[in-house]
Every structure is written in C-alpha cells, then in structure tokens.
Motif scaffolding. Sequence first.
Motif, mmCIF file in Angstrom:
data_model
loop_
_atom_site.group_PDB
_atom_site.id
_atom_site.type_symbol
_atom_site.label_atom_id
_atom_site.label_comp_id
_atom_site.label_asym_id
_atom_site.label_seq_id
_atom_site.Cartn_x
_atom_site.Cartn_y
_atom_site.Cartn_z
ATOM 1 N N ASP A 40 34.251 31.657 33.010
ATOM 2 C CA ASP A 40 35.157 32.751 33.364
ATOM 3 C C ASP A 40 36.528 32.555 32.707
ATOM 4 O O ASP A 40 37.137 33.519 32.227
ATOM 5 C CB ASP A 40 35.304 32.852 34.880
ATOM 6 N N ARG A 173 34.022 37.559 39.789
ATOM 7 C CA ARG A 173 34.344 38.470 38.678
ATOM 8 C C ARG A 173 33.890 39.873 39.082
ATOM 9 O O ARG A 173 33.061 40.497 38.433
ATOM 10 C CB ARG A 173 33.662 37.975 37.401
ATOM 11 N N ALA A 177 30.739 41.339 36.651
ATOM 12 C CA ALA A 177 29.603 40.413 36.646
ATOM 13 C C ALA A 177 28.750 40.688 37.879
ATOM 14 O O ALA A 177 29.248 41.188 38.895
ATOM 15 C CB ALA A 177 30.069 38.958 36.643
ATOM 16 N N ILE A 199 27.284 39.236 32.634
ATOM 17 C CA ILE A 199 28.744 39.150 32.509
ATOM 18 C C ILE A 199 29.229 40.126 31.439
ATOM 19 O O ILE A 199 28.781 40.081 30.290
ATOM 20 C CB ILE A 199 29.188 37.726 32.122
#
Length: 210
Positions: A40, A173, A177, A199
């Motif tokens: 991330d 996220r 995601a 993602i």
Amino acid sequence: MSSLRDHLQACGQDELLAQLRRLAPVSYEEFVSTLYEDLDQLIGLVEADAKDFQDASEDELNRELVRLLNARFYAASHDHDEGGHVDVRVRSRDGRFSWLAEAKLDNGPAYLSKGVDQLTERYVRGTPGHHCGGFLVYVQKARCAERFATWRQHLAANASSFEDLTVEDCKSRQGLAFYSEFVLPRLGTGVPKYRIRHIAVTAFREANAP
C-alpha cells in the motif's frame, strides 16, 4: 527469534521489527500482512508520481513496483516462469511462502477478467503457504474508484464462474481494493480457499495539473 521480536517491540523499534517480518516471517499470515502494508505504501509512491506513469505500459508499471519491493528487501521478480510468465512474484527468503500477482491496464471488465483467469488457471499453486495472490488494476483514466467499482460488480455478477465465491471489502484501502475468495478447481475443498486482493492503482493526472 521471538525474544528479539519482543525486545524490538518493547523498545519501540517498529521499522526494525517490520524488517524482521520481511526477512524472516514466522507464518504465512505474517508474510502476507506485512507485504500488504508495504505494498500500500509503495503503490502510494507510484500514485504520487502519476504524471510519470500515465502513458506507461503494464510491464513498465510492474517493473517499477518490483523495483520498489526489492528496495525493501523482498525477493520480488517480474515475468518469472510459474507455468507462464507471471507479472509479479514475491517469495520469502527461505522459499516457504509465495505471493503471485497478475496486472492489467484498466480496459474494461471483460479485459480484466482475462487477468484473473491467467492468475488462477495458469500460475498459482494454491497450496498452504501459497494461497494468497493479487490482481493489480492500473487505471490511467479519471474516476478511478468508479471504474474499479465496475470491476467488482462484474466479478460478483459472474460468481457462477467460481466455486463458492465470496467478495469482501478491504478496510485499509477502502474503495480502491477488495478481496475475493474461492475454491481452486485443481485442489478442491479441504485446503484454504484461494484469496485474491484486487488493488486499483491510480496512474492518472489531469493535463493541467501541476
């Protein structure tokens, strides 16, 4: 090893503790969770330089991500042969654990579906210690979250293509995601289902942006 971990934690040496987890994870769960925390952050670096990647190819974006992973001492590679040339492979240093990812530029759900098929039908083992992977969606257009939501909706609408499919949010996220999990046909039930973290990577910058 655990006493060293306890000492680092007691001393507040969070980055040294994270480095130990990268180099010598005690479990697959630790290997994957540490990787996702780092991933991330590294994706954030790519997104911060979106103007440099707006016209990049899938391979160029993959190589950049692998370069950043290796800079954090992961054993990462691009185009490694895993029954085919997988876009991103990350292994633990001792070879016990692995994580594979396929990546696609966002050219619509039908095109993205081919990437998931490649990952699950050709590359992954899915055995314990190798049962998590990733699907990277490089979005080089505006309204990334909305485009990515379309991909999630498409996957859920085609649940019949996967055995016992579940789709769930990714809290770290949010909106960029999510997770999917299903039974791999080559293994069947009795082992952990294969778990993919999908993602979105935003590689778009307005033409007049600074």
